[in-house]
Design an enzyme around this catalytic site. Structure first.
Site, short mmCIF file in Angstrom:
data_model
loop_
_atom_site.label_atom_id
_atom_site.label_comp_id
_atom_site.label_asym_id
_atom_site.label_seq_id
_atom_site.Cartn_x
_atom_site.Cartn_y
_atom_site.Cartn_z
N TYR A 75 -15.52 4.27 22.50
CA TYR A 75 -16.21 4.58 21.26
C TYR A 75 -17.38 5.51 21.56
O TYR A 75 -18.02 5.41 22.61
CB TYR A 75 -16.76 3.32 20.60
CG TYR A 75 -15.73 2.50 19.86
CD1 TYR A 75 -15.46 2.76 18.51
CD2 TYR A 75 -15.04 1.47 20.49
CE1 TYR A 75 -14.52 2.00 17.82
CE2 TYR A 75 -14.10 0.71 19.81
CZ TYR A 75 -13.85 0.98 18.48
OH TYR A 75 -12.91 0.23 17.81
N ASP A 93 -13.88 0.33 10.08
CA ASP A 93 -14.50 0.01 8.79
C ASP A 93 -14.66 1.26 7.94
O ASP A 93 -14.51 2.39 8.41
CB ASP A 93 -15.88 -0.61 9.02
CG ASP A 93 -15.80 -2.07 9.41
OD1 ASP A 93 -14.74 -2.68 9.22
OD2 ASP A 93 -16.82 -2.59 9.90
#
Length: 253
Positions: free
Chosen positions: A112, A54
């Protein structure tokens, strides 16, 4: 002869409207494909990534692939791409891959990381690269909560209500955090991650750290499958796609 090229790419997501091409907006895919188009004399070359990020989200180890007729060595590709890409995108490595390799579908796991700055004062030089959370935290409770996330679960409570994927079962192999002074870093390795999943997990675990909910609330949230019951979505700027794992690669640090 067409060759399949695999690249490991880092980017600073601050000034991008995300990874995926969007009309009239600056994106990582758009910048990369623009360079490839120039290198291929105006022919379009599409890149495929391990996944999208994003706006504001960073990557240290995004993986992309593309097919090309150009007979350049991996080192020549790396030099040529880095010479033309903007300063906030860097190609870290290039390899010629087998024609069956796919940046997304060949992936076995993703890692992540999420950075949180916990000092009482905001650090203006870190504002694009970590979330600011200036509140006392119970690190032991947070570690306990993270441990409950490991394993195979339905993560409906920990993904955006906008998620269209029906199968929300994922496996988390590692969920841990490290404290280095005022810097707190979360690390997650999993089979895959749903939309906003890491950011919602972080927002929820921070609530555990503040004493707003007990660590074992994680179990109740997994069972409830209701996004409204979990914590807030942590800000984009703290999140990094750190690494994508393929066959034969271990999930070590």
């Amino acid at each position: 002869m067409t060759r399949r090229i695999k690249c490991v790419v880092a980017y600073d997501g601050t000034y991008f409207s995300g990874y995926q091409v969007q009309p009239g907006k600056r994106t990582v895919q758009g910048e990369f494909e623009g360079v490839l188009k120039r290198m291929h004399k105006g022919d379009d070359v599409r890149i495929t990534a391990s996944g999208r990020t994003d706006a504001g989200v960073h990557a240290y180890g995004q993986v992309i692939h593309f097919d090309t007729p150009l007979a350049l060595s991996p080192e020549q590709w790396k030099k040529a791409l880095n010479a033309q890409l903007p300063d906030d995108i860097a190609v870290r490595s290039v390899d010629e891959a087998d024609s069956t390799f796919h940046a997304r579908f060949s992936a076995k796991a993703k890692e992540y990381r999420y950075n949180v700055w916990t000092a009482a004062e905001r650090d203006v030089f870190r504002r694009h690269y970590c979330a600011w959370h200036p509140y006392p935290l119970r690190v032991d409770a947070m570690s306990e909560a993270l441990g409950l996330l490991k394993g195979t679960h339905d993560f409906t409570s920990f993904c955006s209500a906008k998620t269209v994927i029906e199968d929300r079962v994922r496996t988390i192999y590692q969920a841990e955090m490290e404290v280095d002074g005022p810097m707190l870093q979360f690390r997650f390795v999993g089979s895959g991650f749903l939309y906003n999943m890491v950011r919602i997990i972080v927002g929820t675990v921070l609530e555990v750290g503040q004493g707003k909910r007990p660590p074992d609330d994680i179990e109740a949230l997994l069972a409830a499958k209701d996004r409204r019951l979990a914590g807030p979505t942590a800000p984009a700027e703290g999140l990094y796609l750190w690494r994508v794992y393929y066959d034969g690669e271990s999930f070590g640090h």
